[in-house]
Write a protein that holds these residues in place. Structure first.
Motif, short mmCIF file in Angstrom:
data_model
loop_
_atom_site.label_atom_id
_atom_site.label_comp_id
_atom_site.label_asym_id
_atom_site.label_seq_id
_atom_site.Cartn_x
_atom_site.Cartn_y
_atom_site.Cartn_z
N HIS A 71 0.77 -1.32 0.00
CA HIS A 71 -0.01 -0.09 -0.24
C HIS A 71 0.89 1.24 0.10
N SER A 72 2.15 1.21 0.42
CA SER A 72 2.98 2.46 0.43
C SER A 72 3.55 2.57 -0.84
N SER A 90 7.46 -1.57 4.43
CA SER A 90 6.01 -1.33 4.78
C SER A 90 5.29 -2.45 5.22
N ARG A 91 4.47 -2.78 6.28
CA ARG A 91 3.62 -3.69 6.39
C ARG A 91 2.35 -3.78 6.29
N GLN A 92 1.73 -2.49 5.58
CA GLN A 92 0.67 -2.28 4.84
C GLN A 92 0.57 -2.96 3.35
N PHE A 93 -0.29 -3.81 3.25
CA PHE A 93 -0.29 -4.63 1.97
C PHE A 93 -1.35 -5.44 2.00
N GLU A 94 -1.80 -5.88 0.66
CA GLU A 94 -2.92 -6.84 0.63
C GLU A 94 -2.29 -8.05 -0.16
N CYS A 95 -2.90 -9.34 0.19
CA CYS A 95 -2.44 -10.47 -0.57
C CYS A 95 -3.03 -10.72 -1.57
N ARG B 248 5.14 -10.21 13.26
CA ARG B 248 5.83 -10.46 12.14
C ARG B 248 4.97 -11.18 11.11
N VAL B 249 4.16 -12.09 11.61
CA VAL B 249 3.23 -12.94 10.91
C VAL B 249 2.08 -12.16 10.69
N ASN B 250 1.49 -11.22 11.43
CA ASN B 250 0.26 -10.56 11.23
C ASN B 250 0.31 -9.11 12.03
N PRO B 251 0.94 -8.19 11.24
CA PRO B 251 1.12 -6.88 11.75
C PRO B 251 0.00 -6.38 12.30
N ALA B 252 -1.39 -6.74 12.09
CA ALA B 252 -2.80 -5.82 12.41
C ALA B 252 -3.23 -6.75 13.68
N LEU B 253 -2.43 -7.58 14.22
CA LEU B 253 -3.05 -8.46 15.29
C LEU B 253 -3.18 -7.54 16.70
N ARG B 254 -4.39 -7.68 17.30
CA ARG B 254 -4.51 -6.88 18.47
C ARG B 254 -3.88 -7.83 19.72
N ILE B 255 -2.95 -7.58 20.71
CA ILE B 255 -2.59 -8.67 21.41
C ILE B 255 -2.73 -8.23 22.89
N PHE B 256 -3.41 -9.27 23.79
CA PHE B 256 -3.71 -9.23 25.09
C PHE B 256 -3.00 -10.26 25.91
N CYS B 257 -2.26 -9.53 26.74
CA CYS B 257 -1.48 -10.31 27.79
C CYS B 257 -2.30 -10.62 29.17
#
Ligand SMILES: Nc1nc2c(ncn2[C@@H]2O[C@H](COP(=O)(O)OP(=O)(O)OP(=O)(O)O)[C@@H](O)[C@H]2O)c(=O)[nH]1
Ligand SMILES: [Mg+2]
Ligand SMILES: [Zn+2]
Ligand SMILES: [Zn+2]
Ligand SMILES: [Zn+2]
Ligand SMILES: [Zn+2]
Ligand SMILES: [Zn+2]
Lengths: 109, 278
Positions: A71-72, A90-95, B248-257
């Protein structure tokens, strides 16, 4: 072993479409991000196909490597399975590929 | 596409530019002008004996036809999941699909979440296990509605059994429905149940590289719960490293400890649920 239930799904779909004709070949498209292990599907296929019109059919599996669209920087890049990041950082992307779990085609007699 | 023998040159896997029919031997054949080389798997109608690595001319009798399907292998499950999603939307229900390895603390988390939230939210639970009613009984003891699905040898829940269970549990308007999946970090990632979000859980006794070993689950999840943090003083578990691996696997993950057992860190998780269920 979820590949068994996946394989049953494959056989059921193809069986329905074959309408009684003999199926000689089934082609799948499996993305690397799909959590399906092609080898396990192969392992289950002959067993699941037994006594159906798919009996003896060849199974072809095309594995699809995942591609992300950033996305960037707007580039497409080959996605690392455990490091979801564009080479630009960037970590903003789509598969755009890699999640396929498809029966592509089948060949009947 | 090879029109004579029907194999599709562009759609089959290629190795070094040659399409593969995943067959043990390779040979060249020519159909009129075109010669191509492939390892092919189709049964020859002609009964010739051929030694391999040769050229030969032959006509394949074209009695075969190819049906293009382009159909999702899990189309049936996805269709039922979409109906479940419609059912939940109709009642403004927030449905959470909770997944983890066996014993990470899913049922414990649900017990504590119910204790914290049941005063302000109606809650219902669908329990998935291969055998036993134990988890359903634990949930029932908290006073909320619960339905148990036993999958037998099945290692994950599928949308069809969940469809039956949600009708049976009959969730109230605006409630939260938790679906505790079978303890397994692999295939529940594949099977949509109609939930609003998958929540993955791992406990600090499991090793901080779990997200890298099971990336599919962590990619499919919206949130991650790291449970049993009360045990951290006794373990060599690098919490920051674990979070980093998950992101790293999922940058959008919301994490709760949190610790379900010691009721530590439950507020952020409960607030997240309340926010989502509006
Ligand atoms: N120390 C500690 N133990 C916990 C915590 N949460 C759960 N446990 C313990 O972990 C064990 C498993 O907990 P469950 O809640 O049954 O786990 P589960 O994920 O539902 O297990 P399955 O349904 O069998 O997959 C139990 O002995 C719990 O007491 C926690 O926060 N801290
Ligand atoms: Mg449980
Ligand atoms: Zn980029
Ligand atoms: Zn050919
Ligand atoms: Zn041959
Ligand atoms: Zn031939
Ligand atoms: Zn499974």
């Amino acid at each position: 072993m979820h590949e068994l239930s996946i394989t049953k799904n494959i056989v059921a779909i193809v069986n329905e479409r074959a309408k009684g004709r003999k199926v000689v070949r089934v082609q799948l498209e499996i993305g690397k991000l799909s959590a399906i292990v092609p080898e396990s599907i192969r392992f289950c296929f002959d067993v699941c196909a037994k006594d159906t019109c798919l009996s003896g059919a060849k199974l072809e599996i095309t594995e699809i490597w995942p591609i992300g669209r950033c996305h960037s920087c707007h580039q497409d890049f080959s996605l690392d399975l455990v490091n979801a990041q564009c080479p630009c950082g960037s970590r903003q992307f789509e598969c755009i590929t890699g999640q396929e779990m498809k029966i592509k085609e089948m060949e009947v007699e | 596409m090879c029109t004579t023998c029907g194999c599709s040159d562009d759609a089959t896997p290629r190795i070094d530019g040659v399409h593969q029919h995943l067959h043990e031997h390779t040979h060249d054949h020519s159909h009129g002008e075109i010669t191509h080389s492939h390892a092919h798997s189709h049964v020859h109608d002609h009964d010739h004996v051929h030694d391999h690595d040769h050229d030969h001319d032959h006509g394949h009798t074209a009695t075969r036809s190819i049906l293009k399907l382009e159909e999702d292998i899990l189309a049936k499950n996805n269709l039922i999941a979409a109906e479940n999603r419609g059912f939940f939307a109709g009642r403004k229900v927030l449905a959470i699909n909770l997944v983890s390895s066996p014993g990470s603390g899913k049922t414990s988390l649900l017990e504590e979440t119910i204790r914290s939230l049941s005063a302000k939210k109606a809650i219902a639970v669908i329990e998935g296990d291969q055998e036993t009613e134990n988890d359903a009984q634990r949930i029932r003891a908290t006073g909320v509605k619960v339905v148990q699905i036993n999958t037998g040898s099945g290692c994950h829940l599928e949308a069809d059994s969940v469809a039956v269970a949600i009708k049976k549990v009959d969730p109230e308007q605006g409630s939260i429905v938790f679906i505790e999946n079978v303890g397994n970090l692999v295939c529940p990632a594949l099977f949509d149940l109609g939930e609003a979000a998958k929540v993955a859980m791992l406990s600090v006794t499991e090793g901080e590289d779990k997200p890298l070993k099971y990336p599919h689950m962590f990619r499919a999840a919206t949130a991650l719960i790291i449970n049993k943090i009360d045990l951290l003083p006794y373990l060599k578990f690098d919490l920051e490293k674990c979070k980093e691996n998950a992101l790293r696997v999922n940058p959008a993950l919301r994490i709760f400890c949190l610790s379900a057992q010691m009721q530590v860190g439950m507020d952020a998780w409960c607030d997240w649920l309340i926010d989502r269920s509006k």
